[in-house]
Design a protein around this motif. Structure first.
Motif, PDB file in Angstrom:
ATOM      1  N   PRO A   1       0.818  -1.215   0.000  1.00 49.95           N
ATOM      2  CA  PRO A   1       0.000   0.000   0.000  1.00 49.95           C
ATOM      3  C   PRO A   1       0.852   1.265   0.000  1.00 49.95           C
ATOM      4  CG  PRO A   1       0.072  -0.921   2.190  1.00 49.95           C
ATOM      5  CD  PRO A   1       0.791  -1.895   1.291  1.00 49.95           C
ATOM      6  N   TRP A   2       0.305   2.312  -0.569  1.00 53.82           N
ATOM      7  CA  TRP A   2       0.935   3.619  -0.467  1.00 53.82           C
ATOM      8  C   TRP A   2       0.596   4.160   0.911  1.00 53.82           C
ATOM      9  CZ3 TRP A   2      -1.741   2.737  -5.230  1.00 53.82           C
ATOM     10  CH2 TRP A   2      -0.893   2.551  -6.320  1.00 53.82           C
ATOM     11  N   THR A   3       1.518   4.838   1.534  1.00 53.33           N
ATOM     12  CA  THR A   3       1.297   5.352   2.884  1.00 53.33           C
ATOM     13  C   THR A   3       1.415   6.867   2.982  1.00 53.33           C
ATOM     14  OG1 THR A   3       3.626   4.971   3.404  1.00 53.33           O
ATOM     15  CG2 THR A   3       2.074   3.215   3.972  1.00 53.33           C
ATOM     16  N   GLU A   4       1.843   7.517   1.900  1.00 54.31           N
ATOM     17  CA  GLU A   4       2.000   8.971   1.912  1.00 54.31           C
ATOM     18  C   GLU A   4       1.498   9.568   0.609  1.00 54.31           C
ATOM     19  OE1 GLU A   4       5.949  10.300   2.830  1.00 54.31           O
ATOM     20  OE2 GLU A   4       6.239   8.663   4.255  1.00 54.31           O
ATOM     21  N   LEU A   5       1.146  10.830   0.679  1.00 45.16           N
ATOM     22  CA  LEU A   5       0.694  11.569  -0.486  1.00 45.16           C
ATOM     23  C   LEU A   5       1.431  12.899  -0.507  1.00 45.16           C
ATOM     24  CD1 LEU A   5      -1.340  12.142  -2.812  1.00 45.16           C
ATOM     25  CD2 LEU A   5      -2.861  13.057  -1.066  1.00 45.16           C
TER      26      LEU A   5
ATOM     27  N   ALA B   1      -0.272 -14.323   1.913  1.00 47.11           N
ATOM     28  CA  ALA B   1       0.071 -14.483   3.330  1.00 47.11           C
ATOM     29  C   ALA B   1      -1.152 -14.277   4.224  1.00 47.11           C
ATOM     30  CB  ALA B   1       1.173 -13.501   3.722  1.00 47.11           C
ATOM     31  N   VAL B   2      -2.032 -13.356   3.851  1.00 48.77           N
ATOM     32  CA  VAL B   2      -3.246 -13.110   4.631  1.00 48.77           C
ATOM     33  C   VAL B   2      -4.193 -14.297   4.513  1.00 48.77           C
ATOM     34  CG1 VAL B   2      -5.265 -11.604   4.866  1.00 48.77           C
ATOM     35  CG2 VAL B   2      -3.005 -10.611   4.457  1.00 48.77           C
ATOM     36  N   GLU B   3      -4.313 -14.864   3.315  1.00 46.41           N
ATOM     37  CA  GLU B   3      -5.145 -16.059   3.140  1.00 46.41           C
ATOM     38  C   GLU B   3      -4.626 -17.205   4.003  1.00 46.41           C
ATOM     39  OE1 GLU B   3      -5.724 -17.394  -0.854  1.00 46.41           O
ATOM     40  OE2 GLU B   3      -6.536 -15.475  -1.501  1.00 46.41           O
ATOM     41  N   GLN B   4      -3.323 -17.437   3.976  1.00 43.39           N
ATOM     42  CA  GLN B   4      -2.735 -18.529   4.752  1.00 43.39           C
ATOM     43  C   GLN B   4      -2.907 -18.310   6.249  1.00 43.39           C
ATOM     44  OE1 GLN B   4       1.269 -18.577   3.272  1.00 43.39           O
ATOM     45  NE2 GLN B   4       0.765 -19.922   1.557  1.00 43.39           N
ATOM     46  N   ALA B   5      -2.729 -17.080   6.695  1.00 44.56           N
ATOM     47  CA  ALA B   5      -2.900 -16.777   8.118  1.00 44.56           C
ATOM     48  C   ALA B   5      -4.356 -16.979   8.545  1.00 44.56           C
ATOM     49  CB  ALA B   5      -2.452 -15.346   8.394  1.00 44.56           C
ATOM     50  N   SER B   6      -5.290 -16.633   7.674  1.00 48.74           N
ATOM     51  CA  SER B   6      -6.713 -16.832   7.981  1.00 48.74           C
ATOM     52  C   SER B   6      -7.034 -18.311   8.133  1.00 48.74           C
ATOM     53  CB  SER B   6      -7.591 -16.228   6.876  1.00 48.74           C
ATOM     54  OG  SER B   6      -7.353 -14.861   6.766  1.00 48.74           O
TER      55      SER B   6
ATOM     56  N   ASP C   1       2.788  -9.763  10.324  1.00 49.97           N
ATOM     57  CA  ASP C   1       3.565  -8.645  10.847  1.00 49.97           C
ATOM     58  C   ASP C   1       3.939  -7.621   9.772  1.00 49.97           C
ATOM     59  OD1 ASP C   1       4.809  -7.419  13.148  1.00 49.97           O
ATOM     60  OD2 ASP C   1       6.716  -7.842  12.136  1.00 49.97           O
ATOM     61  N   GLY C   2       4.244  -8.071   8.578  1.00 54.34           N
ATOM     62  CA  GLY C   2       4.615  -7.150   7.500  1.00 54.34           C
ATOM     63  C   GLY C   2       3.452  -6.330   6.971  1.00 54.34           C
ATOM     64  N   TYR C   3       2.235  -6.673   7.361  1.00 59.32           N
ATOM     65  CA  TYR C   3       1.051  -5.948   6.886  1.00 59.32           C
ATOM     66  C   TYR C   3       0.524  -4.965   7.916  1.00 59.32           C
ATOM     67  CZ  TYR C   3       1.128  -9.340   3.192  1.00 59.32           C
ATOM     68  OH  TYR C   3       1.533 -10.110   2.120  1.00 59.32           O
ATOM     69  N   ARG C   4       1.197  -4.864   9.041  1.00 59.74           N
ATOM     70  CA  ARG C   4       0.795  -3.901  10.070  1.00 59.74           C
ATOM     71  C   ARG C   4       1.478  -2.571   9.814  1.00 59.74           C
ATOM     72  NH1 ARG C   4       2.131  -5.699  15.677  1.00 59.74           N
ATOM     73  NH2 ARG C   4       0.910  -3.865  16.161  1.00 59.74           N
ATOM     74  N   ARG C   5       0.770  -1.513  10.071  1.00 62.58           N
ATOM     75  CA  ARG C   5       1.355  -0.181   9.921  1.00 62.58           C
ATOM     76  C   ARG C   5       1.667   0.376  11.304  1.00 62.58           C
ATOM     77  NH1 ARG C   5      -1.242   5.254   7.426  1.00 62.58           N
ATOM     78  NH2 ARG C   5       0.648   6.466   7.537  1.00 62.58           N
ATOM     79  N   ARG C   6       2.924   0.693  11.502  1.00 66.01           N
ATOM     80  CA  ARG C   6       3.343   1.240  12.772  1.00 66.01           C
ATOM     81  C   ARG C   6       3.688   2.710  12.600  1.00 66.01           C
ATOM     82  NH1 ARG C   6       5.310  -3.762  12.326  1.00 66.01           N
ATOM     83  NH2 ARG C   6       4.968  -5.221  14.024  1.00 66.01           N
ATOM     84  N   VAL C   7       3.102   3.532  13.429  1.00 61.07           N
ATOM     85  CA  VAL C   7       3.410   4.954  13.424  1.00 61.07           C
ATOM     86  C   VAL C   7       3.877   5.310  14.838  1.00 61.07           C
ATOM     87  CG1 VAL C   7       2.494   7.272  13.097  1.00 61.07           C
ATOM     88  CG2 VAL C   7       1.655   5.405  11.680  1.00 61.07           C
TER      89      VAL C   7
END
Length: 129
Positions: free
Chosen positions: A37-41, A73-78, A120-126
């Motif tokens: 995903p894009w995270t900035e504009l 990865a999301v499908e497999q985790a589900s 973990d790679g799909y989490r957004r940390r700010v």
């Protein structure tokens, strides 16, 4: 990810009139090709003059948000988390397996550790802004 239907407009001089921004930049630039995903504009300086960026509704972004396809990865985790929930049906006290064989596993009411690592790679940390 796709840019189809993506539009950015800024409100100019508190007049309530929005002007379309030409050439907004989505960042990181390599996110789309990598399926991230894009995270900035970033808005070009020419459109920043007179724009009300500090106001709650000074910038309007119209887009179709979300993933275009579900990541593997999301499908497999589900599936992994669902199998854990199914196993709980036959473990009324939250313990599956047998201590004699060494396959005892406690079924906690939280996310499976392997699922957490996979996602973990799909989490957004700010941390701070």
């Amino acid at each position: 990810m796709t840019e189809t239907g993506f539009e950015v407009a800024t409100e100019q001089h508190a007049a309530g009139e929005f002007v379309a921004v030409v050439g907004p930049v989505l960042r990181p630039r390599n996110a789309g090709p990598e399926g991230r995903p894009w995270t900035e504009l970033a808005i070009p300086d020419a459109f920043a003059v007179g724009a009300r960026f500090g106001q709650p509704d000074g910038v309007r972004v119209t887009a179709r948000f979300g993933w275009t396809t579900v990541p593997v990865a999301v499908e497999q985790a589900s599936l992994l988390q669902a199998s854990r929930l199914v196993a709980r049906r036959s473990a009324p006290f939250g313990v599956a397996g047998s201590p004699e064989v060494g396959s005892e596993m406690r079924l906690l009411a939280k996310v499976d550790p392997d699922v957490a690592v996979t996602l973990d790679g799909y989490r957004r940390r700010v941390w701070a802004r």
